[in-house]
Write an enzyme that holds these catalytic residues in place. Structure first.
Site, PDB file in Angstrom:
ATOM      1  CG  HIS A  43      -1.867   1.178   1.245  1.00  0.00           C
ATOM      2  ND1 HIS A  43      -3.219   1.018   1.368  1.00  0.00           N
ATOM      3  CD2 HIS A  43      -1.665   2.506   1.134  1.00  0.00           C
ATOM      4  CE1 HIS A  43      -3.802   2.193   1.329  1.00  0.00           C
ATOM      5  NE2 HIS A  43      -2.877   3.134   1.188  1.00  0.00           N
TER       6      HIS A  43
ATOM      7  CG  ASP B  80      -1.533   4.904   3.913  1.00  0.00           C
ATOM      8  OD1 ASP B  80      -1.578   5.294   2.734  1.00  0.00           O
ATOM      9  OD2 ASP B  80      -2.368   5.267   4.764  1.00  0.00           O
TER      10      ASP B  80
ATOM     11  CG  HIS C 218      -0.654   7.208  -1.046  1.00  0.00           C
ATOM     12  ND1 HIS C 218      -1.873   7.364  -1.665  1.00  0.00           N
ATOM     13  CD2 HIS C 218      -0.898   6.548   0.111  1.00  0.00           C
ATOM     14  CE1 HIS C 218      -2.818   6.825  -0.913  1.00  0.00           C
ATOM     15  NE2 HIS C 218      -2.256   6.328   0.171  1.00  0.00           N
ATOM     16  CG  LEU C 219       4.886   5.371  -5.918  1.00  0.00           C
ATOM     17  CD1 LEU C 219       5.129   4.481  -7.136  1.00  0.00           C
ATOM     18  CD2 LEU C 219       6.215   5.705  -5.236  1.00  0.00           C
ATOM     19  NE  ARG C 220       0.836  12.126  -2.372  1.00  0.00           N
ATOM     20  CZ  ARG C 220      -0.126  11.666  -1.589  1.00  0.00           C
ATOM     21  NH1 ARG C 220      -1.103  10.930  -2.089  1.00  0.00           N
ATOM     22  NH2 ARG C 220      -0.157  11.948  -0.310  1.00  0.00           N
TER      23      ARG C 220
ATOM     24  CG  HIS D 234      -4.848   2.338   5.666  1.00  0.00           C
ATOM     25  ND1 HIS D 234      -6.194   2.360   5.933  1.00  0.00           N
ATOM     26  CD2 HIS D 234      -4.699   3.038   4.516  1.00  0.00           C
ATOM     27  CE1 HIS D 234      -6.819   3.050   5.001  1.00  0.00           C
ATOM     28  NE2 HIS D 234      -5.934   3.463   4.122  1.00  0.00           N
TER      29      HIS D 234
ATOM     30  CE  LYS E 286      -7.833   2.301  -0.707  1.00  0.00           C
ATOM     31  NZ  LYS E 286      -6.664   3.089  -0.338  1.00  0.00           N
TER      32      LYS E 286
ATOM     33  CG  HIS F  27      -9.815   4.707   3.295  1.00  0.00           C
ATOM     34  ND1 HIS F  27      -8.624   5.385   3.409  1.00  0.00           N
ATOM     35  CD2 HIS F  27     -10.582   5.134   4.333  1.00  0.00           C
ATOM     36  CE1 HIS F  27      -8.668   6.190   4.456  1.00  0.00           C
ATOM     37  NE2 HIS F  27      -9.854   6.058   5.033  1.00  0.00           N
TER      38      HIS F  27
HETATM   39  O1  DOR Z   1      -3.034   9.455   5.649  1.00  0.00           O
HETATM   40  C1  DOR Z   1      -3.432   9.198   4.521  1.00  0.00           C
HETATM   41  N1  DOR Z   1      -2.883   9.762   3.414  1.00  0.00           N
HETATM   42  N2  DOR Z   1      -4.445   8.348   4.378  1.00  0.00           N
HETATM   43  C2  DOR Z   1      -5.017   8.115   3.198  1.00  0.00           C
HETATM   44  O2  DOR Z   1      -5.953   7.366   3.159  1.00  0.00           O
HETATM   45  C3  DOR Z   1      -4.559   8.837   1.991  1.00  0.00           C
HETATM   46  C4  DOR Z   1      -3.182   9.295   2.123  1.00  0.00           C
HETATM   47  C5  DOR Z   1      -2.803  10.308   1.054  1.00  0.00           C
HETATM   48  O3  DOR Z   1      -3.048  10.045  -0.123  1.00  0.00           O
HETATM   49  O4  DOR Z   1      -2.251  11.346   1.399  1.00  0.00           O
HETATM   50 ZN    ZN Z   2      -3.246   5.151   1.524  1.00  0.00          ZN
END
Ligand code: DOR
Ligand code: ZN
Length: 350
Positions: free
Chosen positions: A19, A253, A21-23, A180, A105, A142
């Site tokens: 899990h 995460d 996040h790479l943006r 998470h 997702k 989520h």
């Molecule tokens: O803390 C978090 N940041 N929880 C999420 O579900 C999304 C993530 C984000 O994309 O910044």
């Molecule tokens: Zn996340």
């Protein structure tokens, strides 16, 4: 080595992050090497702006990731689709037929960062979810309700009763990853439930309870969603992660936000842990005397659940204290890693 001596290094099968996040763009370019240094693969979250809702968009995103991967690092992004009220069953077919999409997702609309396009009511998605069940494509959840009248700290527990249990009654063979998890209710549910279900657990939810957000003042770098909970919940997560139960596996995460958007009147949710993920997990597993369970949690249970091969190469983490940097360059700005400035006992050495 004697049992009583703590190990000075740990070598384990290279882990994956289930899990992440790479943006995109310049942020992607700057954060990707941190993850790719430690992990072979990662499940890449689709909450971009606009969200990754189709296989075509996932393919383009996959290519943007590979285009900025440093040539000395090997890494495979495992792509996901962002479920909306309008995701067509045909899109699921396309996802199953391609080689790079590994899950879909579910963001309840309004639950977190870039979730506005998320699902307003699961009844809009039933034929699509039935297709996922039939094809064995996992739903990554989520798990928080978004009703304003439900206390923020109760949103995960209420989600289990109100949404997850009824959904799994309707679709008992749907593969589900409860992402998470933060509560004993979620850990208990995942351990006891029938059918194909697993959960990811972050390093920050293993290391901290909600006091961390308020220690001596407001601490925005410990604010994430689902929010940190009471100590009783953290203890339940440690027990689950260290139990050796294959339903629990690693998902950082890690969620980069610019420093100024975290230290803000309305700060963004997310902890940045990609830099030092395995060291943080090692610290948590050592705290509970379960370092011997780290490899299965980090490297075996995830691929086994997703039906992918385990990695063949290895990594080593040494007991070699170092200070976590105060901030790291990220695009035009900086990102503050979790526990910035603090001493970490473990160090990833490759
Ligand atoms: O803390 C978090 N940041 N929880 C999420 O579900 C999304 C993530 C984000 O994309 O910044
Ligand atoms: Zn996340």
């Amino acid at each position: 080595m004697s049992d009583s001596l703590p190990p000075s290094s740990i070598t384990l099968t290279r882990p994956d992050d289930w899990h992440l996040h790479l943006r995109d763009g310049a942020v992607l370019r700057d954060v990707l090497p941190h993850t790719a240094r430690q992990f072979a693969r990662a499940i890449v979250m689709p909450n971009l702006k606009p969200p990754v809702t189709t296989v075509a968009l996932a393919k383009a995103y996959y290519e943007r990731i590979m285009a900025v991967l440093p040539s000395d690092l090997k890494f495979e992004p495992l792509m996901t689709l962002y479920l909306t009220d309008n995701t067509a069953p045909e899109e699921i077919k396309r996802a199953v037929d391609c080689s790079f999409v590994h899950g879909v997702k579910l963001y309840p609309a309004g639950a977190t960062t870039n979730s506005d396009a998320g699902v307003t009511n699961l009844k809009h998605c039933m034929t699509t979810l039935e297709m996922m069940q039939a094809e064995g494509l996992p739903l990554l959840i989520h798990g928080e309700v978004t009703d304003g009248d439900i206390d923020l700290f109760d949103r995960e527990a209420v989600f289990i009763e109100k949404i997850l249990i009824p959904l799994r009654k309707q679709l008992p063979a749907l593969k589900v990853v409860f992402e998470h998890i933060t509560t004993y209710q979620a850990a208990d549910y995942v351990r006891e439930a029938d059918g194909p279900i697993a959960a990811t657990i972050t390093a920050h939810h293993l290391l901290y309870n909600r006091n961390a957000i308020f220690k001596g003042g407001i601490r925005p770098h410990y604010y994430c969603l689902p929010v940190l909970k009471r100590e009783i919940h953290r203890q339940a997560l440690l027990k689950a992660a260290g139990s050796g139960n294959p339903r629990f596996f690693l998902g950082t995460d890690s969620a980069p936000h610019a420093k100024g958007l975290k230290e803000h009147a309305c700060g963004c949710a997310g902890c940045y842990t990609a830099l030092h993920a395995m060291e943080l997990y090692a610290q948590a597993f050592e705290e509970m005397g379960a370092l011997n369970k780290l490899e299965a949690f980090a490297s075996f249970h995830g691929p086994d659940f997703y039906g992918l091969p385990r990695n063949q190469d290895q990594i080593t983490i040494e007991r070699s204290p170092w200070h976590i940097p105060e901030e790291l360059p990220m695009a035009e700005t900086t990102v503050v890693p979790l526990d910035a400035g603090q001493l970490l006992q473990w160090k990833f050495v490759g």
